[in-house]
Design a protein around this motif. Structure first.
Motif, PDB file in Angstrom:
ATOM      1  N   LYS A  22       6.577  -6.661  -8.814  1.00  0.00           N
ATOM      2  CA  LYS A  22       7.828  -7.353  -9.107  1.00  0.00           C
ATOM      3  C   LYS A  22       8.842  -7.252  -7.970  1.00  0.00           C
ATOM      4  CE  LYS A  22       8.493  -4.434 -12.812  1.00  0.00           C
ATOM      5  NZ  LYS A  22       9.123  -3.911 -13.994  1.00  0.00           N
ATOM      6  N   ALA A  23       8.475  -6.554  -6.901  1.00  0.00           N
ATOM      7  CA  ALA A  23       9.360  -6.438  -5.743  1.00  0.00           C
ATOM      8  C   ALA A  23       8.977  -7.479  -4.690  1.00  0.00           C
ATOM      9  CB  ALA A  23       9.261  -5.032  -5.149  1.00  0.00           C
ATOM     10  N   GLY A  24       9.977  -8.126  -4.124  1.00  0.00           N
ATOM     11  CA  GLY A  24       9.741  -9.087  -3.064  1.00  0.00           C
ATOM     12  C   GLY A  24       9.960  -8.509  -1.676  1.00  0.00           C
ATOM     13  N   ALA A  25      10.355  -7.240  -1.614  1.00  0.00           N
ATOM     14  CA  ALA A  25      10.625  -6.614  -0.319  1.00  0.00           C
ATOM     15  C   ALA A  25      10.215  -5.153  -0.352  1.00  0.00           C
ATOM     16  CB  ALA A  25      12.105  -6.718   0.013  1.00  0.00           C
ATOM     17  N   VAL A  26       9.551  -4.743   0.703  1.00  0.00           N
ATOM     18  CA  VAL A  26       9.255  -3.325   0.928  1.00  0.00           C
ATOM     19  C   VAL A  26       9.809  -2.997   2.306  1.00  0.00           C
ATOM     20  CG1 VAL A  26       7.492  -1.541   1.196  1.00  0.00           C
ATOM     21  CG2 VAL A  26       7.147  -3.402  -0.445  1.00  0.00           C
ATOM     22  N   ASN A  27      10.723  -2.058   2.352  1.00  0.00           N
ATOM     23  CA  ASN A  27      11.328  -1.656   3.613  1.00  0.00           C
ATOM     24  C   ASN A  27      10.850  -0.261   3.952  1.00  0.00           C
ATOM     25  OD1 ASN A  27      13.575  -0.498   5.408  1.00  0.00           O
ATOM     26  ND2 ASN A  27      14.065  -2.681   5.312  1.00  0.00           N
ATOM     27  N   VAL A  28      10.483  -0.049   5.222  1.00  0.00           N
ATOM     28  CA  VAL A  28       9.939   1.240   5.643  1.00  0.00           C
ATOM     29  C   VAL A  28      10.669   1.710   6.893  1.00  0.00           C
ATOM     30  CG1 VAL A  28       7.870   2.497   6.354  1.00  0.00           C
ATOM     31  CG2 VAL A  28       7.681   0.549   4.800  1.00  0.00           C
ATOM     32  N   PHE A  29      11.111   2.956   6.872  1.00  0.00           N
ATOM     33  CA  PHE A  29      11.665   3.605   8.055  1.00  0.00           C
ATOM     34  C   PHE A  29      10.715   4.719   8.448  1.00  0.00           C
ATOM     35  CE2 PHE A  29      13.831   7.182   9.957  1.00  0.00           C
ATOM     36  CZ  PHE A  29      14.389   6.582  11.077  1.00  0.00           C
ATOM     37  N   VAL A  30      10.317   4.730   9.715  1.00  0.00           N
ATOM     38  CA  VAL A  30       9.487   5.803  10.248  1.00  0.00           C
ATOM     39  C   VAL A  30      10.254   6.430  11.402  1.00  0.00           C
ATOM     40  CG1 VAL A  30       7.276   6.430  11.287  1.00  0.00           C
ATOM     41  CG2 VAL A  30       7.382   4.542   9.644  1.00  0.00           C
ATOM     42  N   GLY A  31      10.659   7.685  11.235  1.00  0.00           N
ATOM     43  CA  GLY A  31      11.321   8.420  12.309  1.00  0.00           C
ATOM     44  C   GLY A  31      10.279   9.159  13.119  1.00  0.00           C
ATOM     45  N   THR A  32      10.294   8.973  14.436  1.00  0.00           N
ATOM     46  CA  THR A  32       9.295   9.586  15.300  1.00  0.00           C
ATOM     47  C   THR A  32       9.942  10.547  16.293  1.00  0.00           C
ATOM     48  OG1 THR A  32       9.427   7.737  16.850  1.00  0.00           O
ATOM     49  CG2 THR A  32       7.748   7.599  15.127  1.00  0.00           C
ATOM     50  N   VAL A  33       9.132  11.403  16.863  1.00  0.00           N
ATOM     51  CA  VAL A  33       9.601  12.375  17.849  1.00  0.00           C
ATOM     52  C   VAL A  33       9.658  11.695  19.213  1.00  0.00           C
ATOM     53  CG1 VAL A  33       9.145  14.601  18.951  1.00  0.00           C
ATOM     54  CG2 VAL A  33       8.581  14.271  16.525  1.00  0.00           C
ATOM     55  N   ARG A  34      10.850  11.672  19.806  1.00  0.00           N
ATOM     56  CA  ARG A  34      11.024  11.127  21.160  1.00  0.00           C
ATOM     57  C   ARG A  34      10.487  12.121  22.189  1.00  0.00           C
ATOM     58  NH1 ARG A  34      16.123  10.352  18.982  1.00  0.00           N
ATOM     59  NH2 ARG A  34      16.809  12.239  20.009  1.00  0.00           N
ATOM     60  N   ASP A  35      10.198  11.623  23.375  1.00  0.00           N
ATOM     61  CA  ASP A  35       9.741  12.511  24.453  1.00  0.00           C
ATOM     62  C   ASP A  35      10.883  12.966  25.351  1.00  0.00           C
ATOM     63  OD1 ASP A  35      10.363  10.287  25.992  1.00  0.00           O
ATOM     64  OD2 ASP A  35       8.370  10.129  26.907  1.00  0.00           O
ATOM     65  N   ASN A  36      12.143  12.627  24.958  1.00  0.00           N
ATOM     66  CA  ASN A  36      13.288  13.021  25.773  1.00  0.00           C
ATOM     67  C   ASN A  36      14.523  13.188  24.900  1.00  0.00           C
ATOM     68  OD1 ASN A  36      15.188  10.452  25.989  1.00  0.00           O
ATOM     69  ND2 ASN A  36      13.060   9.769  25.946  1.00  0.00           N
ATOM     70  N   ALA A  37      15.436  14.037  25.370  1.00  0.00           N
ATOM     71  CA  ALA A  37      16.733  14.236  24.724  1.00  0.00           C
ATOM     72  C   ALA A  37      17.691  14.769  25.782  1.00  0.00           C
ATOM     73  CB  ALA A  37      16.619  15.216  23.564  1.00  0.00           C
ATOM     74  N   LYS A  38      18.861  14.208  25.824  1.00  0.00           N
ATOM     75  CA  LYS A  38      19.882  14.659  26.777  1.00  0.00           C
ATOM     76  C   LYS A  38      19.365  14.637  28.209  1.00  0.00           C
ATOM     77  CE  LYS A  38      21.439  17.721  23.176  1.00  0.00           C
ATOM     78  NZ  LYS A  38      20.470  18.551  22.524  1.00  0.00           N
ATOM     79  N   GLY A  39      18.525  13.657  28.525  1.00  0.00           N
ATOM     80  CA  GLY A  39      18.004  13.524  29.872  1.00  0.00           C
ATOM     81  C   GLY A  39      16.931  14.531  30.253  1.00  0.00           C
TER      82      GLY A  39
END
Length: 136
Positions: A22-39
């Motif tokens: 009965k849903a017309g939308a499925v929204n997905v957020f995937v948070g991933t680990v970056r290879d950098n932070a603060k340069g």
């Protein structure tokens, strides 16, 4: 579905769990680990959680989201332990009858999770390590 896992997250399982006919939308957020932070290069992230409280807080977030938007289904998974760059750290999947509600509910859930759920993140960089606040 709410899971805290020391192993890789199954994004497809989260999507299937959240999906409803009965849903017309499925929204997905995937948070991933970056290879950098603060340069600087990120070597790994380390997540710790107080599991009983984390699960209880996530349930409250879902209940609050369901009071604001017509959630049909949902799934939230978060990693704990050591993660390498490129790995998924969190998955939020929600379904609603229409896309606007799906986007809004998904954003609300991830933002509130980062603010209130007792899951802590340590960044291990090339020159040291630091516990990171979700919202400094």
């Amino acid at each position: 579905m709410i899971t805290l896992s020391e192993t890789s997250l199954d994004v497809q399982q989260a999507i299937q769990t959240a999906t409803r006919l009965k849903a017309g939308a499925v929204n997905v957020f995937v948070g991933t680990v970056r290879d950098n932070a603060k340069g600087k290069a990120v070597l790994r992230l380390e997540y710790e959680a107080y599991e009983p409280m984390a699960i209880a807080e996530i349930k409250k977030i879902v209940e609050a989201a369901a009071a604001k938007w017509p959630l049909q289904g949902w799934a939230i998974s978060h990693r704990v332990g050591v993660l390498q760059p490129g790995e998924a750290a969190v998955v939020v999947a929600v379904s609603t009858p229409h896309r606007a509600d799906s986007f809004a509910a998904c954003e609300y859930i991830i933002d509130t999770l980062k603010e209130t759920v007792p899951i802590w993140k340590k960044e291990v960089l090339e020159d040291g390590e630091e516990w990171i606040s979700a919202h400094p």
